[in-house]
Design a protein around this motif. Structure first.
Motif, short mmCIF file in Angstrom:
data_model
loop_
_atom_site.label_atom_id
_atom_site.label_comp_id
_atom_site.label_asym_id
_atom_site.label_seq_id
_atom_site.Cartn_x
_atom_site.Cartn_y
_atom_site.Cartn_z
N ARG A 82 0.84 -1.20 0.00
CA ARG A 82 0.00 0.00 0.00
C ARG A 82 0.87 1.24 0.00
NH1 ARG A 82 -4.54 -1.02 4.66
NH2 ARG A 82 -5.79 -2.54 3.52
N ARG A 84 0.40 5.46 0.96
CA ARG A 84 -0.49 6.46 1.57
C ARG A 84 0.08 7.84 1.32
NH1 ARG A 84 -0.19 9.23 6.18
NH2 ARG A 84 1.52 7.93 6.92
N VAL A 91 -5.26 6.30 0.72
CA VAL A 91 -4.53 5.04 0.63
C VAL A 91 -4.73 4.46 -0.78
CG1 VAL A 91 -4.33 2.70 1.54
CG2 VAL A 91 -4.80 4.61 3.08
N TYR A 92 -3.63 4.01 -1.37
CA TYR A 92 -3.64 3.45 -2.72
C TYR A 92 -3.11 2.02 -2.69
CZ TYR A 92 -3.90 8.37 -4.13
OH TYR A 92 -4.26 9.68 -4.28
N ALA A 93 -3.67 1.17 -3.50
CA ALA A 93 -3.14 -0.17 -3.71
C ALA A 93 -2.12 -0.09 -4.84
CB ALA A 93 -4.26 -1.13 -4.09
N SER A 112 -6.69 4.04 -6.06
CA SER A 112 -7.45 4.22 -4.83
C SER A 112 -8.81 3.58 -5.01
CB SER A 112 -7.61 5.70 -4.51
OG SER A 112 -8.43 6.33 -5.47
N ALA A 116 -5.90 -3.70 -1.17
CA ALA A 116 -4.52 -4.12 -1.49
C ALA A 116 -4.31 -5.54 -1.03
CB ALA A 116 -3.53 -3.22 -0.78
#
Length: 116
Positions: A82, A84, A91-93, A112, A116
């Protein structure tokens, strides 16, 4: 591939998280929570978005291309981690990591609104 960033383009502070492994008490390891590995500066490039209908509701997704400087830490990033945004908390995968095309930069594709 787009033109790589320069130092003034690294406007965002991001943190990277990897899933830790935990002993289950029976001699096995299981996936635990995400633990912060490091923070660095990054350049975000908007790559579009999408909308998916999941469980009868509309879910917006934002896809970004992210450049970070190549280092021993950033070359260890894996899909499934992840990322951030430290300022906004988004938060992004991490979907894809390219650490070989340009030796000075690691390029990530992140999304996003997904797990994740």
């Amino acid at each position: 591939m787009a033109k790589p960033p320069s130092a003034p383009d690294l406007l965002h502070r991001v943190a990277f998280y990897a899933r830790s492994t935990v002993d289950d008490g029976y001699g096995n390891t299981v996936a635990g929570d995400f633990a912060e590995q490091f923070q660095t500066r990054a350049d975000f490039r908007h790559r579009g978005g999408s909308e998916a209908v999941i469980a009868a509701r509309l879910e917006g997704r934002n896809v970004l291309g992210v450049y970070v400087r190549s280092s021993s830490q950033t070359r260890s990033i894996q899909p499934g981690w992840r990322m951030r945004d430290a300022r906004l908390g988004t938060v992004y995968a991490i979907d894809m990591v390219d650490g070989v095309t340009d030796p000075a930069w690691v390029y990530l594709t992140v999304e996003s609104g997904t797990a994740a």
